[in-house]
Design a protein around this motif. Structure first.
Motif, PDB file in Angstrom:
ATOM      1  N   ALA A 307      14.145  65.669  19.316  1.00 37.32           N
ATOM      2  CA  ALA A 307      12.970  65.872  20.168  1.00 37.32           C
ATOM      3  C   ALA A 307      12.969  64.902  21.334  1.00 37.32           C
ATOM      4  O   ALA A 307      12.655  65.278  22.474  1.00 37.32           O
ATOM      5  N   ALA A 308      13.338  63.655  21.072  1.00 35.42           N
ATOM      6  CA  ALA A 308      13.368  62.652  22.139  1.00 35.42           C
ATOM      7  C   ALA A 308      14.382  63.016  23.215  1.00 35.42           C
ATOM      8  O   ALA A 308      14.131  62.852  24.414  1.00 35.42           O
ATOM      9  N   ARG A 309      15.544  63.530  22.802  1.00 29.41           N
ATOM     10  CA  ARG A 309      16.554  63.937  23.788  1.00 29.41           C
ATOM     11  C   ARG A 309      16.024  65.070  24.675  1.00 29.41           C
ATOM     12  O   ARG A 309      16.258  65.078  25.897  1.00 29.41           O
ATOM     13  N   LEU A 310      15.311  66.011  24.080  1.00 23.74           N
ATOM     14  CA  LEU A 310      14.783  67.127  24.865  1.00 23.74           C
ATOM     15  C   LEU A 310      13.620  66.680  25.758  1.00 23.74           C
ATOM     16  O   LEU A 310      13.448  67.216  26.851  1.00 23.74           O
ATOM     17  N   PRO A 318      11.707  68.850  34.933  1.00 19.12           N
ATOM     18  CA  PRO A 318      10.557  69.537  34.338  1.00 19.12           C
ATOM     19  C   PRO A 318      10.413  70.973  34.825  1.00 19.12           C
ATOM     20  O   PRO A 318      10.004  71.232  35.955  1.00 19.12           O
ATOM     21  N   THR A 319      10.778  71.912  33.970  1.00 18.28           N
ATOM     22  CA  THR A 319      10.603  73.334  34.254  1.00 18.28           C
ATOM     23  C   THR A 319       9.816  73.952  33.103  1.00 18.28           C
ATOM     24  O   THR A 319       9.606  73.316  32.062  1.00 18.28           O
ATOM     25  N   ALA A 324       8.863  73.678  27.458  1.00 19.16           N
ATOM     26  CA  ALA A 324       8.663  74.447  26.220  1.00 19.16           C
ATOM     27  C   ALA A 324       9.637  73.991  25.137  1.00 19.16           C
ATOM     28  O   ALA A 324       9.247  73.809  23.976  1.00 19.16           O
ATOM     29  N   ASP A 325      10.908  73.809  25.507  1.00 22.85           N
ATOM     30  CA  ASP A 325      11.905  73.354  24.537  1.00 22.85           C
ATOM     31  C   ASP A 325      11.516  71.995  23.951  1.00 22.85           C
ATOM     32  O   ASP A 325      11.607  71.770  22.739  1.00 22.85           O
ATOM     33  N   ASN A 393       8.098  84.794  21.068  1.00 14.91           N
ATOM     34  CA  ASN A 393       8.476  84.275  22.393  1.00 14.91           C
ATOM     35  C   ASN A 393       7.264  83.783  23.187  1.00 14.91           C
ATOM     36  O   ASN A 393       7.245  83.872  24.419  1.00 14.91           O
ATOM     37  N   ILE A 394       6.258  83.277  22.481  1.00 18.62           N
ATOM     38  CA  ILE A 394       5.060  82.752  23.138  1.00 18.62           C
ATOM     39  C   ILE A 394       5.225  81.259  23.343  1.00 18.62           C
ATOM     40  O   ILE A 394       5.460  80.501  22.385  1.00 18.62           O
ATOM     41  N   LEU A 395       5.123  80.832  24.595  1.00 20.41           N
ATOM     42  CA  LEU A 395       5.302  79.423  24.919  1.00 20.41           C
ATOM     43  C   LEU A 395       4.163  78.592  24.346  1.00 20.41           C
ATOM     44  O   LEU A 395       3.014  79.057  24.281  1.00 20.41           O
ATOM     45  N   PRO A 396       4.453  77.376  23.929  1.00 18.16           N
ATOM     46  CA  PRO A 396       3.403  76.517  23.392  1.00 18.16           C
ATOM     47  C   PRO A 396       2.409  76.123  24.488  1.00 18.16           C
ATOM     48  O   PRO A 396       2.784  76.080  25.670  1.00 18.16           O
ATOM     49  N   PRO A 397       1.171  75.833  24.134  1.00 18.37           N
ATOM     50  CA  PRO A 397       0.192  75.430  25.150  1.00 18.37           C
ATOM     51  C   PRO A 397       0.558  74.092  25.765  1.00 18.37           C
ATOM     52  O   PRO A 397       1.169  73.230  25.093  1.00 18.37           O
ATOM     53  N   ARG A 398       0.220  73.925  27.013  1.00 20.51           N
ATOM     54  CA  ARG A 398       0.469  72.648  27.688  1.00 20.51           C
ATOM     55  C   ARG A 398      -0.771  71.780  27.572  1.00 20.51           C
ATOM     56  O   ARG A 398      -1.729  71.923  28.321  1.00 20.51           O
TER      57      ARG A 398
END
Length: 402
Positions: A307-310, A318-319, A324-325, A393-398
């Protein structure tokens, strides 16, 4: 007795790179662990330890290099938080909001704001938080207000679960203006109208100082007011960055509980009669449990590192997809670290037997700390976000609570 928070701390070390950050954190963690049980059971607030943390330079390790900081990787920061949390869960949690505020500053602050506030951090100042409110119907609602009368800004409101505010030089505070826009205001703890109440009574994380803060028409400077909404209206790492540190806290607690379990079984636990062995560490079922727990803790660490690497990749680029990843990877680490920190704390008492339940040893602090900290945001919604992403395929909330 009131502890005076000095505006500047003498002889603050400046950490230069990732390796140095981990070395300093390791040394401090070893020192903090020696009196962790006593601090928890007696609720001795860690002013001395936090001053050492400030002097060490660890609180400035995310400051960008162009402002004189080490700008360590997200993985190094997660490692530092886990090391401190393994030594003392409360001390590990206190700087979480400090680094969170610095990430908001990095993402949304102007150059002038960054120059000013980063300099304060490099000088050893600590940032707390006043984000959550106790009396609203939902966690995302707030009544604290930022008011501009044409000449001056002021804030008024009441906050709770203000981890670190008691020990802070500045208290980053989440408020809304008359148009419903949110701002993070870096309030001077000594400003007139600020009242900090040490009323945190949680059964875990007892020395985080996570009590109440009251603001009564506190005047604030425009340079200390940073927009907050826009950190989530576009792809930024504010949300996953915050949650990465929460995962690191729980990972550290799990690691410490596993280590304590092994030591207690080797030195103090008794073998169960049906095992037909002389020592507890020879009990085949105990061996199995420690083996299983070790795998779970190692898996937690691996998920945290991934997670830290991502998060690091997302900070650099930042895209929508990289955020999302990172968010999903952090949610996976949060889910695993929640479950395992609770498991490890419980297994410590179970495998140690009745001897491990003695109040004088305070071994229940690992489970108590994990249970209280993991209430920060429910693990069931982590699994929902993960499943929704892979299945639909639903992106997590920001937002900062995923």
């Amino acid at each position: 007795m009131t502890h005076l928070i000095e505006n500047a701390l003498p002889t603050v070390h400046v950490i230069k790179d990732d390796q140095q950050a981990i070395e300093v954190a390791t040394r401090l963690a070893e020192q903090f662990a020696l009196s962790s049980a006593e601090r928890d059971i007696e609720r001795i607030l860690p002013y001395v330890e936090l001053d050492l943390l400030s002097h060490s330079g660890l609180l400035a390790i995310t400051v960008p290099k162009r402002f004189g900081g080490a700008e360590v990787s997200a993985q190094t920061l997660a490692t530092v938080i886990a090391l401190l949390s393994a030594a003392d869960g409360s001390i590990g949690q206190i700087p979480q909001n400090h680094f969170y505020a610095l990430e908001v500053l990095r993402v949304n602050g102007t150059d002038a704001q960054q120059k000013k506030l980063y300099a304060e951090v490099l000088a050893g100042q600590r940032f707390g938080n006043a984000l959550a409110e106790f009396h609203t119907k939902a966690a995302n609602l707030r009544t604290s207000r930022l008011v501009f009368d044409g000449e001056n800004y002021s804030i008024t409101g009441q906050k709770f679960y203000c981890t670190g505010a008691l020990y802070a030089h500045r208290i980053p505070t989440l408020v809304s203006d008359e148009h419903g826009q949110d701002f993070l205001v870096f309030v001077d703890q000594r400003a007139e109208g600020v009242k900090i109440v040490d009323d945190w009574s949680g059964f875990g994380q007892r020395t985080t100082g996570s009590g109440s803060v009251y603001f009564d028409q506190v005047n604030v400077d425009a340079i200390d007011i940073i927009p907050f909404n826009t950190a989530f209206e576009r792809p930024t790492t504010v949300g996953p960055f915050a949650q990465l540190m929460h995962a690191a806290i729980d990972t550290g607690i799990a690691q410490a509980a596993l280590h304590e379990s092994i030591e207690f079984i080797r030195t103090r636990a008794r073998a169960w009669i049906d095992a037909h062995v002389e020592q507890a560490q020879q009990d085949p079922l105990t061996i199995y449990e420690i083996g299983n727990l070790s795998v779970e803790v190692r898996a937690t660490q691996s998920l945290l590192n991934r997670a830290a690497r991502l998060v690091q990749i997302a900070q650099q680029n930042p895209t929508i997809q990289t955020i999302a990843d990172a968010s999903i990877a952090v949610a996976e680490a949060r889910a695993q670290s929640t479950e395992v920190s609770l498991l490890a704390g419980s297994k410590l008492i179970e495998l140690g037997g009745s001897r491990a339940s003695q109040r004088s040893d305070n071994l229940d602090r690992f489970w108590r700390n994990a249970r209280v900290h993991t209430l920060h945001d429910p693990v069931r919604w982590k699994y929902h976000a993960i499943g929704n992403y892979y299945l639909n395929n639903i992106l997590p909330p920001r937002r900062g609570t995923l």
